[in-house]
Design an enzyme around this catalytic site. Structure first.
Site, PDB file in Angstrom:
ATOM      1  N   GLY A  10       0.813  -1.220   0.000  1.00 29.21           N
ATOM      2  CA  GLY A  10       0.000   0.000   0.000  1.00 29.21           C
ATOM      3  C   GLY A  10       0.844   1.267   0.000  1.00 29.21           C
ATOM      4  N   ASN A  11       1.916   1.246   0.771  1.00 34.61           N
ATOM      5  CA  ASN A  11       2.715   2.436   0.961  1.00 34.61           C
ATOM      6  C   ASN A  11       3.422   2.938  -0.299  1.00 34.61           C
ATOM      7  OD1 ASN A  11       3.229   3.974   3.410  1.00 34.61           O
ATOM      8  ND2 ASN A  11       5.362   3.709   2.793  1.00 34.61           N
ATOM      9  N   LYS A 128     -11.133 -10.863   7.532  1.00 35.54           N
ATOM     10  CA  LYS A 128     -10.423  -9.668   7.060  1.00 35.54           C
ATOM     11  C   LYS A 128     -11.283  -8.415   7.262  1.00 35.54           C
ATOM     12  CE  LYS A 128      -7.288  -7.395   4.786  1.00 35.54           C
ATOM     13  NZ  LYS A 128      -5.948  -7.166   5.327  1.00 35.54           N
ATOM     14  N   LYS A 218      -2.993  -9.914  -1.246  1.00 36.29           N
ATOM     15  CA  LYS A 218      -2.227  -9.672  -2.475  1.00 36.29           C
ATOM     16  C   LYS A 218      -0.878 -10.393  -2.475  1.00 36.29           C
ATOM     17  CE  LYS A 218       1.189  -6.337  -1.739  1.00 36.29           C
ATOM     18  NZ  LYS A 218       1.220  -6.469  -0.303  1.00 36.29           N
ATOM     19  N   LYS A 280       3.300 -12.196   3.939  1.00 34.31           N
ATOM     20  CA  LYS A 280       4.438 -11.970   3.025  1.00 34.31           C
ATOM     21  C   LYS A 280       5.417 -13.141   3.120  1.00 34.31           C
ATOM     22  CE  LYS A 280       3.952  -7.050   3.711  1.00 34.31           C
ATOM     23  NZ  LYS A 280       2.861  -6.953   2.735  1.00 34.31           N
TER      24      LYS A 280
HETATM   25  P1  ADP Z   1       1.829  -3.692   2.825  1.00 37.82           P
HETATM   26  O1  ADP Z   1       0.607  -2.882   3.074  1.00 37.82           O
HETATM   27  O2  ADP Z   1       3.033  -2.890   2.454  1.00 37.82           O
HETATM   28  O3  ADP Z   1       1.632  -4.856   1.909  1.00 37.82           O
HETATM   29  P2  ADP Z   1       1.615  -4.459   5.620  1.00 37.82           P
HETATM   30  O4  ADP Z   1       1.397  -3.088   6.171  1.00 37.82           O
HETATM   31  O5  ADP Z   1       0.500  -5.391   5.602  1.00 37.82           O
HETATM   32  O6  ADP Z   1       2.263  -4.349   4.189  1.00 37.82           O
HETATM   33  O7  ADP Z   1       2.842  -5.187   6.369  1.00 37.82           O
HETATM   34  C1  ADP Z   1       4.030  -4.485   6.657  1.00 37.82           C
HETATM   35  C2  ADP Z   1       4.081  -4.198   8.141  1.00 37.82           C
HETATM   36  O8  ADP Z   1       4.268  -5.415   8.854  1.00 37.82           O
HETATM   37  C3  ADP Z   1       5.198  -3.350   8.640  1.00 37.82           C
HETATM   38  O9  ADP Z   1       4.907  -1.968   8.509  1.00 37.82           O
HETATM   39  C4  ADP Z   1       5.328  -3.781  10.097  1.00 37.82           C
HETATM   40  O10 ADP Z   1       4.713  -2.854  10.932  1.00 37.82           O
HETATM   41  C5  ADP Z   1       4.571  -5.099  10.177  1.00 37.82           C
HETATM   42  N1  ADP Z   1       5.266  -6.215  10.794  1.00 37.82           N
HETATM   43  C6  ADP Z   1       4.687  -7.133  11.590  1.00 37.82           C
HETATM   44  N2  ADP Z   1       5.543  -8.075  11.996  1.00 37.82           N
HETATM   45  C7  ADP Z   1       6.738  -7.750  11.441  1.00 37.82           C
HETATM   46  C8  ADP Z   1       8.028  -8.357  11.479  1.00 37.82           C
HETATM   47  N3  ADP Z   1       8.262  -9.471  12.170  1.00 37.82           N
HETATM   48  N4  ADP Z   1       9.016  -7.769  10.773  1.00 37.82           N
HETATM   49  C9  ADP Z   1       8.796  -6.654  10.066  1.00 37.82           C
HETATM   50  N5  ADP Z   1       7.583  -6.030   9.997  1.00 37.82           N
HETATM   51  C10 ADP Z   1       6.566  -6.567  10.667  1.00 37.82           C
END
Ligand code: ADP
Ligand code: MG
Length: 319
Positions: A10-11, A128, A218, A280
């Site tokens: 998203g970012n 979700k 995703k 992920k």
């Molecule tokens: P995106 O929206 O970029 O696909 P998310 O926001 O769902 O990703 O996931 C990324 C986030 O996961 C990071 O900003 C962090 O806060 C969180 N996170 C949770 N557990 C971990 C971890 N073990 N290591 C790194 N980030 C983590």
């Protein structure tokens, strides 16, 4: 030259603290696009997938507010809308960046459908959260009138709609894109596919597909896409430089080069939060298990080094 699938979080598209205007999204994508263009300039074949959380959230809100005037579309239609909107944004900014990098390509967003199983257990256990928060009274009304499942988020003081997040099984347009890439189009096009995980569809009678009220993760979809197009590299791009153990605690440690078994062990130990880093890592492990060669989880500033094997949480050797 390697086929690289980049999954944008998203970012990379819209920053959380921005107002969420089109100008904001354009500005953010204008920062992301040159990093993607550089991948092509290094001789790789690039395919892009992306999230749609904030965008589909806005579309839901819009549909809700406009319901007296315009019939609100089902969620799978909003998914399609978000694919169009974000695909357009990426096409605009990425094709400009590719031109600047002197590797012009036609950026081709594809409205993608992702097949899920009708009997996926997720349909019985929606998990979700989507859309805004509601009061207890509103939640009760929506449960009655719209048939939604709503769950209380006590920490944030409200109720939210939850929808199923079934496992993606197949990207319906994938074989066609694979054939296009294996032909000559890999050198002239950048495909943008399965945005937001793709539109969830189930197979009905007579080979028809039907859209369903669900969302697809995703990153899980990215693993399916990578397998279907035979990508050597999967780069999962988010807003942190990698996966960490002890995330957010004093013992936090970013993971660099690791092997799949180690990642699996940390996942089992609960190091990666459900709904953020968890999927992920799961997607990455699925990609590797299906024959993928190189996985990297990182952020935009580290992506170029990550693809070269010098940054991010990574498994395998960069091809
Ligand atoms: P995106 O929206 O970029 O696909 P998310 O926001 O769902 O990703 O996931 C990324 C986030 O996961 C990071 O900003 C962090 O806060 C969180 N996170 C949770 N557990 C971990 C971890 N073990 N290591 C790194 N980030 C983590
Ligand atoms: Mg996020």
């Amino acid at each position: 030259m390697a086929r690289v699938l980049v999954a944008l979080g998203g970012n990379a598209i819209q920053r959380a603290h921005d107002a969420g205007t089109w100008a904001d999204a354009t500005r953010q994508m204008r920062r992301t696009a040159p990093v993607l263009a550089a991948i092509v300039a290094r001789g790789h074949e690039l395919v892009v997938t992306h999230g749609n959380g904030p965008q589909v959230g806005d579309l839901l809100r819009e549909a809700e507010l406009g319901a007296r005037e315009v019939p609100p579309p089902p969620m799978h239609v909003l998914d399609a809308e978000s694919e169009g909107q974000i695909g357009y944004l990426i096409a605009q900014e990425l094709s400009a960046a590719l031109r600047t990098a002197r590797v012009p390509r036609v950026v081709v967003p594809i409205v993608s459908r992702t097949e899920v199983a009708r009997r996926d257990p997720a349909f019985r256990h929606p998990t979700k959260p989507v859309g805004r928060f509601y009061s207890a009274a509103e939640a009760a009304r929506l449960r009655r009138t719209a048939g939604w499942t709503l769950r209380e988020d006590a920490a944030r003081g409200g109720w939210r709609r939850v929808v199923p997040s079934p496992r993606p099984r197949r990207w319906l347009e994938g074989d066609a894109v694979r054939a296009a890439l294996d032909g000559r189009l890999g050198r002239s096009c950048v495909f943008v596919v399965t945005g937001g995980g793709g539109i969830p569809v189930v197979r009905g009678g007579g080979g028809r597909y039907e859209g369903v009220e669900a969302v697809i993760d995703k990153d899980r979809a990215a693993a399916v896409v990578a397998a279907q197009i035979g990508a050597a590299t999967l780069a999962i791009v988010t807003d942190v430089p990698g996966a960490a153990v002890g995330y957010g605690t004093p013992r936090q440690r970013w993971l660099g080069r690791v092997d799949a078994a180690e990642l699996r062990r940390y996942r089992r130990a609960g190091e990666f939060a459900e709904g953020s880093m968890g999927p992920k890592v799961t997607a990455g492990l699925e990609f590797l298990a299906a024959g993928g060669r190189y996985l990297v989880i990182t952020d935009i500033p580290s992506l170029a080094r990550g693809l070269a094997g010098r940054a991010g949480t990574r498994v395998g050797e960069p091809p």
